[in-house]
Design an enzyme around this catalytic site. Structure first.
Site, PDB file in Angstrom:
ATOM      1  CD  GLU A  92      -0.499 -10.137  31.845  1.00 27.32           C
ATOM      2  OE1 GLU A  92      -0.874  -8.397  30.930  1.00 27.32           O
ATOM      3  OE2 GLU A  92      -0.360  -9.968  32.300  1.00 27.32           O
ATOM      4  CB  SER A 134      -4.042  -8.038  31.303  1.00 23.06           C
ATOM      5  OG  SER A 134      -3.635  -7.143  32.136  1.00 23.06           O
TER       6      SER A 134
END
Length: 575
Positions: free
Chosen positions: A452, A478
């Site tokens: 992420e 995210s």
């Protein structure tokens, strides 16, 4: 010891370790733990949690597990508690530790599978609190296909900073503000000290809360169980109910693959889009489907995203947090609004033994609130998450557009072959507005681990350029990411995908309205670059992450690591 009232042990997996003379050694172990003959004669229920002291997401799970065990016992079962790992994204973020995050989803599923198989448990209640642990726990329920109930550990309470509710994402964005001088050291210290005031997962509609909504929509969780924040006592009551529910499922033999169907997966995708949920759902829903032998790819998810209205005003695109949704009625309110609008399959069976529509029959969407809008008056007509395709992403890509004003972008590529290099450039302001930052070699195989990029995206937003600089990657974002950030670009660079063929200055064109992602070079030039391309070695040449890289498939199909139910020759629940 062959049966106990309404439960016939001779038809349950635990017969292999508790019934007959051959099980005497096994029973000796149970007696050593203080179990009675009556408890050994009952169904065994695995109570699996991802409890640990890594982060607030998981810290309340041990407490909730005790309530689950009470529910199992009260309904005539014998609970057996065990734990598995988590890698908490908020702490793994922005450094090499993030390469372990997605890998942990597979380890969670695999380790729960092995514990259940090795000890022949008859049912499963799985408690999870952080991003990858939710899909990991749901995946193994479908894989094992024993009666199962999923339970979310609950969200964190919002922090307060300058009279506003804040979440962990505000702290990540504060780092970007600090890098430009918009926030001083004292302010940064203050916000980091107040942003996370309790146990629980990150409070916006990030990955944990997105997948918690999925757990109710897909039917694996009890109605309303995803809503209560982690510190609330009502969460313990739901835990007890989950323990009771799994015993009813063992009695009726209603199993996860009866519940997780093509239609229930479509319901889950609708809820993700309607809530402005995490792009990671585009990875996790195909992976859950894979465990049931259902082909449900990123393309299928994005098709549903495109036709679903965005109706939940939740962070990061909106203004409310998970506690606010809970206070107006929780996930059932969101589901009821979508069902009333005609966007859900109401006939899907759930762990209650009733259909989704039956569960929602008495739910009324309150009018005196602005957290959930009616589908007739949505925040936007298109879901908060959309898919993209084009010559730069033949296998697709995904972007969260919830709260964004600008949906098209064209600019020159700035190439980075790993996240750290891009983050360093962003913090030093070594870019121009209008640039398209490209982070490649961060896909499932190339990373390895498909990191992420919240540290980078939040820094951009904190610097005030969240919609004037774009970012594309074969890695992930995210659930807290906002701005013009496109992930899951496939095929990934590590296997020769077009993102790996880009050069500095190539013009990239993004159109979220049309659903396209292209680079303005000819097919002849692309082919010439493809012939000159060479694979790039990564630094993980041993250990768990190396092993993951050998078997992981493309993001389009969920980044899964085994053939799935389509190839299985037996199901654990039938042993």
């Amino acid at each position: 010891m062959a049966s106990n009232g309404k439960f016939d042990k001779s038809k349950l997996p635990s017969r292999h370790v508790s019934v007959g003379p051959q099980s005497a050694p096994h029973r000796a172990f149970y007696y050593a733990m203080g179990m009675t003959e009556a408890e050994i004669a009952q169904p065994f229920v695995g109570v699996a949690t991802t409890w640990n002291e890594a982060a607030p997401c998981n810290i309340a799970l041990m407490r909730q597990a005790q309530s689950v065990k009470k529910g199992v016992k009260s309904a005539g079962g014998t609970p057996r508690e065990f734990t598995t790992i988590t890698v908490t994204d908020g702490i793994a973020m922005g450094h090499q530790g993030m390469k372990a995050s997605l890998v942990s989803r597979e380890v969670i599923a695999d380790s729960v599978e092995l514990t259940m198989r090795g000890h022949c448990y008859d049912g499963l209640v799985g408690l999870a609190g952080c991003d990858k642990s939710l899909p990991g726990m749901m995946m193994v329920m479908v894989r094992l296909n024993v009666p199962s109930v999923f339970l979310y550990g609950g969200s964190i309470l919002p922090g307060r900073f300058r009279k506003k509710d804040v979440t962990i994402v505000d702290v990540f964005e504060a780092v970007g503000q600090h890098s430009t001088g918009k926030m001083n050291d004292a302010d940064l210290k203050e916000i980091e000290s107040v942003a996370c005031p309790s146990a629980g997962a990150c409070g916006g509609q990030f990955t944990a809360n997105t997948m918690a909504c999925v757990s109710e929509a897909i039917g694996l969780a009890l109605p309303g169980s995803a809503g209560a924040p982690a510190p609330y006592e009502s969460r313990d009551a739901y835990a007890t109910l989950a323990g009771e529910a799994v015993m009813r499922l063992i009695e009726t033999q209603l199993r996860p693959r009866d519940i997780v169907t093509r239609k229930s997966l479509e319901n889950a995708a609708v809820v993700v889009a309607a809530s402005g949920g995490s792009t990671n759902a585009g990875l996790h829903l195909p992976a859950i489907a894979h465990e049931a032998g259902i082909v449900f790819t990123l393309d299928d998810v994005c098709e549903i995203f495109r036709r679903t209205p965005y109706i939940a005003d939740l962070k990061p695109g909106g203004k409310y947090v998970a506690r606010d949704l809970y206070e107006v009625g929780g996930v059932p309110i969101l589901l009821k609004a979508l069902l009333d609008g005609g966007y859900l399959h109401g006939d899907c069976i759930t762990v209650t033994g009733k259909t989704l529509a039956e569960n929602l029959a008495d739910v009324v969407v309150p009018e005196d609130q602005d957290v959930i809008y009616p589908t007739s008056r949505p925040l936007s007509k298109t879901g908060g998450v959309v898919g993209l395709k084009g010559n730069l992403a033949p296998d697709g890509a995904i972007v969260k557009i919830a709260g964004m004003k600008r949906l098209d972008f064209t600019g020159p590529a700035r190439i980075f072959d790993r996240e750290e290099d891009c983050l360093r450039a962003v913090l030093r302001r070594e870019y121009k507005e209008g640039d398209v930052l490209v982070i490649r070699n961060e896909g499932p195989r190339g990373g390895p681990g498909m990191r992420e990029m919240l540290s980078t995206t939040a820094a951009l937003y904190g610097q005030g350029v969240g919609e004037s600089v774009a970012l594309i990657t074969d890695g992930r974002f995210s659930g807290g990411t906002r701005g013009f950030c496109i992930g899951h670009v496939g095929p990934e660079a590590a296997i020769g995908g077009p993102i790996g063929l880009l050069k500095e200055g190539d013009t990239i064109r993004i159109d979220a309205n049309a659903g396209t992602l292209d680079v303005e070079i000819s097919e002849e030039e692309m082919e010439a670059r493809r012939k000159a391309w060479k694979p790039r070695d990564h630094e993980f040449q041993s250990g768990a992450i190396w092993r993951y890289a050998q078997t992981v498939g493309p993001a389009q199909n969920g980044a899964v690591t085994h053939p799935g139910a389509a190839k299985e020759s037996h199901v654990y629940g039938d042993i």
